[in-house]
Scaffold this motif. Structure first.
Motif, PDB file in Angstrom:
ATOM      1  N   ALA A  53       3.386  12.586 -43.989  1.00 36.52           N
ATOM      2  CA  ALA A  53       2.515  12.133 -42.908  1.00 36.52           C
ATOM      3  C   ALA A  53       2.020  13.298 -42.056  1.00 36.52           C
ATOM      4  O   ALA A  53       1.057  13.141 -41.311  1.00 36.52           O
ATOM      5  CB  ALA A  53       3.231  11.097 -42.049  1.00 36.52           C
ATOM      6  N   ASP A  54       2.625  14.464 -42.140  1.00 41.78           N
ATOM      7  CA  ASP A  54       2.126  15.627 -41.423  1.00 41.78           C
ATOM      8  C   ASP A  54       0.774  16.007 -42.008  1.00 41.78           C
ATOM      9  O   ASP A  54       0.517  15.798 -43.188  1.00 41.78           O
ATOM     10  CB  ASP A  54       3.096  16.796 -41.548  1.00 41.78           C
ATOM     11  N   PHE A  55      -0.094  16.559 -41.176  1.00 42.70           N
ATOM     12  CA  PHE A  55      -1.434  16.893 -41.653  1.00 42.70           C
ATOM     13  C   PHE A  55      -1.949  18.148 -40.961  1.00 42.70           C
ATOM     14  O   PHE A  55      -1.477  18.520 -39.888  1.00 42.70           O
ATOM     15  CB  PHE A  55      -2.402  15.730 -41.422  1.00 42.70           C
ATOM     16  N   THR A  56      -2.924  18.777 -41.594  1.00 42.44           N
ATOM     17  CA  THR A  56      -3.585  19.945 -41.029  1.00 42.44           C
ATOM     18  C   THR A  56      -4.945  19.528 -40.504  1.00 42.44           C
ATOM     19  O   THR A  56      -5.711  18.866 -41.209  1.00 42.44           O
ATOM     20  CB  THR A  56      -3.745  21.047 -42.095  1.00 42.44           C
ATOM     21  N   GLY A  99       4.960  11.273 -37.377  1.00 47.09           N
ATOM     22  CA  GLY A  99       6.101  10.542 -37.890  1.00 47.09           C
ATOM     23  C   GLY A  99       5.983   9.029 -37.808  1.00 47.09           C
ATOM     24  O   GLY A  99       6.888   8.324 -38.227  1.00 47.09           O
ATOM     25  N   ASP A 100       4.881   8.505 -37.280  1.00 47.38           N
ATOM     26  CA  ASP A 100       4.732   7.058 -37.101  1.00 47.38           C
ATOM     27  C   ASP A 100       4.213   6.418 -38.384  1.00 47.38           C
ATOM     28  O   ASP A 100       3.097   5.923 -38.449  1.00 47.38           O
ATOM     29  CB  ASP A 100       3.800   6.767 -35.924  1.00 47.38           C
ATOM     30  N   THR A 101       5.034   6.415 -39.431  1.00 48.90           N
ATOM     31  CA  THR A 101       4.585   5.941 -40.740  1.00 48.90           C
ATOM     32  C   THR A 101       4.434   4.422 -40.802  1.00 48.90           C
ATOM     33  O   THR A 101       3.967   3.902 -41.808  1.00 48.90           O
ATOM     34  CB  THR A 101       5.542   6.421 -41.845  1.00 48.90           C
ATOM     35  N   LYS A 102       4.804   3.706 -39.739  1.00 41.40           N
ATOM     36  CA  LYS A 102       4.547   2.268 -39.687  1.00 41.40           C
ATOM     37  C   LYS A 102       3.106   1.992 -39.258  1.00 41.40           C
ATOM     38  O   LYS A 102       2.603   0.895 -39.441  1.00 41.40           O
ATOM     39  CB  LYS A 102       5.519   1.585 -38.732  1.00 41.40           C
ATOM     40  N   ASN A 125      -6.048   7.573 -42.463  1.00 35.80           N
ATOM     41  CA  ASN A 125      -4.731   7.182 -42.935  1.00 35.80           C
ATOM     42  C   ASN A 125      -3.904   8.460 -43.095  1.00 35.80           C
ATOM     43  O   ASN A 125      -3.948   9.129 -44.119  1.00 35.80           O
ATOM     44  CB  ASN A 125      -4.811   6.420 -44.256  1.00 35.80           C
ATOM     45  N   LEU A 126      -3.151   8.778 -42.063  1.00 32.52           N
ATOM     46  CA  LEU A 126      -2.414  10.039 -42.038  1.00 32.52           C
ATOM     47  C   LEU A 126      -1.269  10.082 -43.051  1.00 32.52           C
ATOM     48  O   LEU A 126      -0.790  11.158 -43.382  1.00 32.52           O
ATOM     49  CB  LEU A 126      -1.889  10.316 -40.633  1.00 32.52           C
ATOM     50  N   ASN A 130      -3.692  15.060 -46.282  1.00 32.05           N
ATOM     51  CA  ASN A 130      -3.025  16.320 -45.981  1.00 32.05           C
ATOM     52  C   ASN A 130      -3.847  17.185 -45.037  1.00 32.05           C
ATOM     53  O   ASN A 130      -3.302  17.993 -44.297  1.00 32.05           O
ATOM     54  CB  ASN A 130      -2.771  17.118 -47.268  1.00 32.05           C
ATOM     55  N   LYS A 131      -5.170  17.011 -45.088  1.00 31.69           N
ATOM     56  CA  LYS A 131      -6.049  17.890 -44.335  1.00 31.69           C
ATOM     57  C   LYS A 131      -7.265  17.111 -43.855  1.00 31.69           C
ATOM     58  O   LYS A 131      -7.863  16.352 -44.624  1.00 31.69           O
ATOM     59  CB  LYS A 131      -6.483  19.047 -45.238  1.00 31.69           C
ATOM     60  N   ILE A 132      -7.623  17.314 -42.586  1.00 28.95           N
ATOM     61  CA  ILE A 132      -8.806  16.684 -41.998  1.00 28.95           C
ATOM     62  C   ILE A 132      -9.648  17.791 -41.380  1.00 28.95           C
ATOM     63  O   ILE A 132      -9.146  18.566 -40.550  1.00 28.95           O
ATOM     64  CB  ILE A 132      -8.419  15.660 -40.916  1.00 28.95           C
TER      65      ILE A 132
END
Length: 148
Positions: A53-56, A99-102, A125-126, A130-132
């Motif tokens: 769920a972490d993203f750049t 971290g809010d995967t819900k 949809n995080l 991986n990257k936005i």
């Protein structure tokens, strides 16, 4: 060809010995081992899901960004500034923890450094990205983004 027959018989005898040892393995120990393996697998799969769920975030807006907010989509609960005292200059990238995967689908709001204007991008949809890369045309007020 005669030499291969004893080798095959030796391998078969060895397999029978291993099989006999396995049959004598206590059933409760086998169940405990299966549970331990299953729990380890579940723990690892949960940890990798959270890390996914972490993203750049890449700033290609043409302007420096002073603040970044993330909120569940269509809700105006922006929470705290994710940049803190930092700036995200045009062309720079920064990795954000999520971290809010819900609530995977999130909106992003930024505040620009030069004029304090706020701009929003909706519906990322995080958990799947991986990257936005954020883009913004201030003249037309058009927002766009590339995602990977």
């Amino acid at each position: 060809m005669l030499a291969s027959v004893p080798v095959q018989e030796h391998n078969r005898a060895r397999a029978d010995t291993v099989s006999a040892r396995n049959n004598s393995f206590d059933g409760s120990k086998a169940r405990m081992l299966k549970k331990a393996v299953l729990l380890g697998f579940l723990a690892l799969s949960g940890m990798s899901h959270a890390a996914d769920a972490d993203f750049t975030l890449v700033n290609r807006t043409g302007y420096a960004i002073n603040e970044v907010f993330i909120s569940p989509t269509k809700k105006d609960n922006w929470g705290k500034d994710r940049l803190g005292s930092n700036q995200l200059l045009n062309g720079q990238a920064r990795k954000f923890k999520f971290g809010d995967t819900k609530n995977c689908v999130q909106d992003i709001q930024v505040v620009f450094a030069d004029d304090d204007s706020e701009v929003e991008w909706e519906g990322f949809n995080l958990c799947e990205l991986n990257k936005i890369t954020l883009r913004y045309n201030r003249k037309t007020r058009e927002v766009s983004a590339d995602s990977e």
